[in-house]
Design a protein around this motif. Structure first.
Motif, PDB file in Angstrom:
ATOM      1  N   LEU A   1       0.804  -1.216   0.000  1.00  0.00           N
ATOM      2  CA  LEU A   1       0.000   0.000   0.000  1.00  0.00           C
ATOM      3  C   LEU A   1       0.841   1.272   0.000  1.00  0.00           C
ATOM      4  CD1 LEU A   1      -2.812  -1.180   2.431  1.00  0.00           C
ATOM      5  CD2 LEU A   1      -3.018  -0.751  -0.023  1.00  0.00           C
ATOM      6  N   ASN A   2       2.088   1.162   0.404  1.00  0.00           N
ATOM      7  CA  ASN A   2       2.992   2.312   0.308  1.00  0.00           C
ATOM      8  C   ASN A   2       3.209   2.707  -1.149  1.00  0.00           C
ATOM      9  OD1 ASN A   2       3.340   2.632   3.044  1.00  0.00           O
ATOM     10  ND2 ASN A   2       5.207   1.412   3.150  1.00  0.00           N
ATOM     11  N   LYS A   3       3.167   1.721  -2.052  1.00  0.00           N
ATOM     12  CA  LYS A   3       3.389   1.969  -3.481  1.00  0.00           C
ATOM     13  C   LYS A   3       2.080   2.100  -4.250  1.00  0.00           C
ATOM     14  CE  LYS A   3       7.796  -0.526  -3.436  1.00  0.00           C
ATOM     15  NZ  LYS A   3       8.538  -1.724  -3.923  1.00  0.00           N
ATOM     16  N   PHE A   4       1.076   1.324  -3.833  1.00  0.00           N
ATOM     17  CA  PHE A   4      -0.215   1.337  -4.524  1.00  0.00           C
ATOM     18  C   PHE A   4      -1.337   1.497  -3.490  1.00  0.00           C
ATOM     19  CE2 PHE A   4       2.752  -1.310  -6.955  1.00  0.00           C
ATOM     20  CZ  PHE A   4       2.761  -0.630  -8.165  1.00  0.00           C
ATOM     21  N   PRO A   5      -1.501   2.716  -2.967  1.00  0.00           N
ATOM     22  CA  PRO A   5      -2.441   2.942  -1.844  1.00  0.00           C
ATOM     23  C   PRO A   5      -3.902   2.669  -2.160  1.00  0.00           C
ATOM     24  CG  PRO A   5      -1.606   5.015  -2.726  1.00  0.00           C
ATOM     25  CD  PRO A   5      -0.795   3.938  -3.351  1.00  0.00           C
ATOM     26  N   LYS A   6      -4.266   2.608  -3.430  1.00  0.00           N
ATOM     27  CA  LYS A   6      -5.672   2.393  -3.779  1.00  0.00           C
ATOM     28  C   LYS A   6      -5.958   0.969  -4.259  1.00  0.00           C
ATOM     29  CE  LYS A   6      -6.529   7.241  -4.996  1.00  0.00           C
ATOM     30  NZ  LYS A   6      -7.005   8.173  -6.049  1.00  0.00           N
ATOM     31  N   ASP A   7      -4.983   0.107  -4.186  1.00  0.00           N
ATOM     32  CA  ASP A   7      -5.183  -1.263  -4.674  1.00  0.00           C
ATOM     33  C   ASP A   7      -6.296  -1.950  -3.875  1.00  0.00           C
ATOM     34  OD1 ASP A   7      -3.858  -3.612  -6.329  1.00  0.00           O
ATOM     35  OD2 ASP A   7      -4.297  -4.393  -4.339  1.00  0.00           O
ATOM     36  N   PHE A   8      -7.288  -2.469  -4.565  1.00  0.00           N
ATOM     37  CA  PHE A   8      -8.461  -3.032  -3.895  1.00  0.00           C
ATOM     38  C   PHE A   8      -8.104  -4.257  -3.055  1.00  0.00           C
ATOM     39  CE2 PHE A   8     -11.921  -6.120  -3.738  1.00  0.00           C
ATOM     40  CZ  PHE A   8     -12.906  -5.368  -3.120  1.00  0.00           C
ATOM     41  N   ASN A   9      -7.418  -5.225  -3.659  1.00  0.00           N
ATOM     42  CA  ASN A   9      -7.105  -6.458  -2.935  1.00  0.00           C
ATOM     43  C   ASN A   9      -6.242  -6.197  -1.708  1.00  0.00           C
ATOM     44  OD1 ASN A   9      -8.545  -7.831  -4.829  1.00  0.00           O
ATOM     45  ND2 ASN A   9      -6.926  -9.240  -5.398  1.00  0.00           N
ATOM     46  N   ALA A  10      -5.260  -5.322  -1.864  1.00  0.00           N
ATOM     47  CA  ALA A  10      -4.373  -5.020  -0.739  1.00  0.00           C
ATOM     48  C   ALA A  10      -5.148  -4.384   0.406  1.00  0.00           C
ATOM     49  CB  ALA A  10      -3.239  -4.106  -1.189  1.00  0.00           C
ATOM     50  N   ASN A  11      -6.062  -3.468   0.093  1.00  0.00           N
ATOM     51  CA  ASN A  11      -6.864  -2.823   1.136  1.00  0.00           C
ATOM     52  C   ASN A  11      -7.848  -3.799   1.770  1.00  0.00           C
ATOM     53  OD1 ASN A  11      -6.313   0.158   1.503  1.00  0.00           O
ATOM     54  ND2 ASN A  11      -6.450   0.065  -0.727  1.00  0.00           N
ATOM     55  N   ALA A  12      -8.423  -4.679   0.950  1.00  0.00           N
ATOM     56  CA  ALA A  12      -9.359  -5.673   1.498  1.00  0.00           C
ATOM     57  C   ALA A  12      -8.636  -6.604   2.471  1.00  0.00           C
ATOM     58  CB  ALA A  12      -9.971  -6.477   0.355  1.00  0.00           C
TER      59      ALA A  12
ATOM     60  N   ILE B   1      -8.853   2.992   7.826  1.00  0.00           N
ATOM     61  CA  ILE B   1      -8.232   3.567   6.625  1.00  0.00           C
ATOM     62  C   ILE B   1      -8.474   2.671   5.419  1.00  0.00           C
ATOM     63  CG2 ILE B   1      -6.015   4.111   5.536  1.00  0.00           C
ATOM     64  CD1 ILE B   1      -5.026   5.022   8.296  1.00  0.00           C
ATOM     65  N   ALA B   2      -8.273   1.373   5.598  1.00  0.00           N
ATOM     66  CA  ALA B   2      -8.485   0.425   4.502  1.00  0.00           C
ATOM     67  C   ALA B   2      -9.964   0.368   4.119  1.00  0.00           C
ATOM     68  CB  ALA B   2      -7.980  -0.952   4.898  1.00  0.00           C
ATOM     69  N   PHE B   3     -10.829   0.381   5.113  1.00  0.00           N
ATOM     70  CA  PHE B   3     -12.279   0.334   4.860  1.00  0.00           C
ATOM     71  C   PHE B   3     -12.730   1.522   4.014  1.00  0.00           C
ATOM     72  CE2 PHE B   3     -16.534   1.798   6.056  1.00  0.00           C
ATOM     73  CZ  PHE B   3     -17.290   0.680   5.719  1.00  0.00           C
ATOM     74  N   ASP B   4     -12.242   2.707   4.339  1.00  0.00           N
ATOM     75  CA  ASP B   4     -12.643   3.918   3.617  1.00  0.00           C
ATOM     76  C   ASP B   4     -12.267   3.853   2.135  1.00  0.00           C
ATOM     77  OD1 ASP B   4     -13.692   5.000   5.916  1.00  0.00           O
ATOM     78  OD2 ASP B   4     -11.910   6.185   6.396  1.00  0.00           O
ATOM     79  N   LYS B   5     -11.220   3.111   1.819  1.00  0.00           N
ATOM     80  CA  LYS B   5     -10.754   3.038   0.425  1.00  0.00           C
ATOM     81  C   LYS B   5     -11.513   2.023  -0.418  1.00  0.00           C
ATOM     82  CE  LYS B   5      -6.073   4.630   1.453  1.00  0.00           C
ATOM     83  NZ  LYS B   5      -4.630   4.277   1.496  1.00  0.00           N
ATOM     84  N   VAL B   6     -12.192   1.082   0.217  1.00  0.00           N
ATOM     85  CA  VAL B   6     -12.873   0.033  -0.557  1.00  0.00           C
ATOM     86  C   VAL B   6     -14.383  -0.016  -0.299  1.00  0.00           C
ATOM     87  CG1 VAL B   6     -10.800  -1.394  -0.624  1.00  0.00           C
ATOM     88  CG2 VAL B   6     -12.470  -1.756   1.198  1.00  0.00           C
TER      89      VAL B   6
END
Length: 347
Positions: free
Chosen positions: A104-115, A132-137
């Motif tokens: 997430l440091n490199k791809f902060p909006k990646d869906f799978n990483a946030n999930a 933080i992760a919840f807000d993005k997905v």
């Protein structure tokens, strides 16, 4: 009469291989792949390359560099995401969260990483990282039913920490040191999280049978309720039922094999029954997972204290107090200080 045209007077043109291939005037310099004289070689070397060729070459080079960097980033992220998925499968949620942070440091909006971050942080009870992760997905739909099921289960796990009746919770906190008023509230709510809070405050009275009775009522509703199980481990520890306490810890570790609080609790249980070597192993595991975690530092301080390393134990206490100055929660230092300062007999 001659049939053919006369060639007399016509210039003869033929290539002399012994002369410079460019000017055909001077003798070429030996030792080079192309036969050029010294003057021609120097002039051709100095011949300016057109600017458009330079810019074109630089453009291609820049594209290549960017492509290589991005490719390397994608490969690195994929590797860390794979490690996180494997860690989640093994219920190593501290490791998973660490790997996902790198993605997430490199791809902060990646869906799978946030999930997956929602899953790992939920089982680590890291409320900030979860939010933080919840807000993005939250507004993104997915057809990955398996991932969605995993995320939902994790969300339910972390949600157990929050009481729905916040007014009742405030009332409980307001009488936290009044045993009679706390007891009167036990049957005033059906929320098991609120009953567990009451039991937790009553734990300070050292009426362990009473606490255990409330906890058992909670576990009758939900046998896997984390807060009740963790409180019960402390009850069993302080009533010298060490094997039962350790068995409860193992039940909690089945949810999260890297639960630092539970590993630290196992260290405190082993110290209580004077199994200091076993305690040191659990404290070391907890501290290795997170050197800044106060539960891990507390367990380490107690191991050091009972091993005669009082200076090291006091240093750990100071570190915990420094953390508490920022968080405002002095729970751990208050229970640790009397032990390593000698005013409370732990065993």
């Amino acid at each position: 009469m001659q049939e053919n045209h006369s060639t007399e007077g016509a210039p003869e043109s033929h290539f002399n291989e012994s002369l410079c291939a460019n000017c055909q005037l001077n003798v070429y310099e030996p030792g080079y792949a192309i036969n050029l004289c010294s003057d021609c070689r120097k002039s051709l070397i100095k011949y300016p390359i057109p600017k458009w060729i330079k810019f074109f070459a630089l453009g291609i080079l820049a594209v290549m560099v960017i492509s290589l960097v991005r490719t390397q980033q994608y490969i690195s992220a994929a590797v860390h995401l794979g490690k996180a998925e494997n860690a989640i499968d093994q219920k190593h949620f501290i490791t998973a969260q660490r790997e996902l942070s790198l993605v997430l440091n490199k791809f902060p909006k990646d869906f799978n990483a946030n999930a997956y971050m929602m899953v790992a942080s939920a089982y680590n009870f890291d409320f900030e990282a979860y939010q933080i992760a919840f807000d993005k997905v939250a507004d993104i739909k997915t057809e990955d039913e398996a991932l969605l099921s995993t995320v939902n289960a994790a969300s339910e796990y972390i949600a157990q920490s929050f009481p729905k009746d916040t007014l009742m919770y405030k009332r409980i906190v307001a009488v936290a040191k009044d045993k009679e008023k706390l007891l009167a509230m036990v049957d005033s709510t059906d929320e098991i999280v609120l009953k567990t809070h009451i039991a937790n405050f009553l734990f300070e009275t050292k009426d362990y049978d009473l606490v255990d009775g409330i906890v058992n009522k909670v576990l009758a509703v939900d046998p896997n309720f984390y807060q009740a199980l963790s409180l019960k481990t402390a009850v069993k520890r302080n009533t010298a039922k060490y094997d039962e306490a350790l068995a409860l810890c193992d039940r909690l570790l089945a949810f999260n094999a890297e639960d630092i609080y539970v590993l630290s609790q196992k260290a405190r249980i082993e110290l209580k029954r004077k199994h200091d070597k076993d305690a040191a192993v659990f404290a070391s595991k907890a501290l290795a997972l997170d050197p800044e975690n106060d539960c891990a530092i507390e367990a380490t301080a107690m191991v050091d204290y009972f091993a005669g390393r009082k200076k090291a134990s006091l240093a750990s206490l100071s570190k915990i107090k420094a953390h508490e100055a920022q968080s405002g929660d002095s729970t751990i230092s208050k229970r640790l200080s009397p032990i390593i300062l000698g005013s409370e007999i732990y065993r």
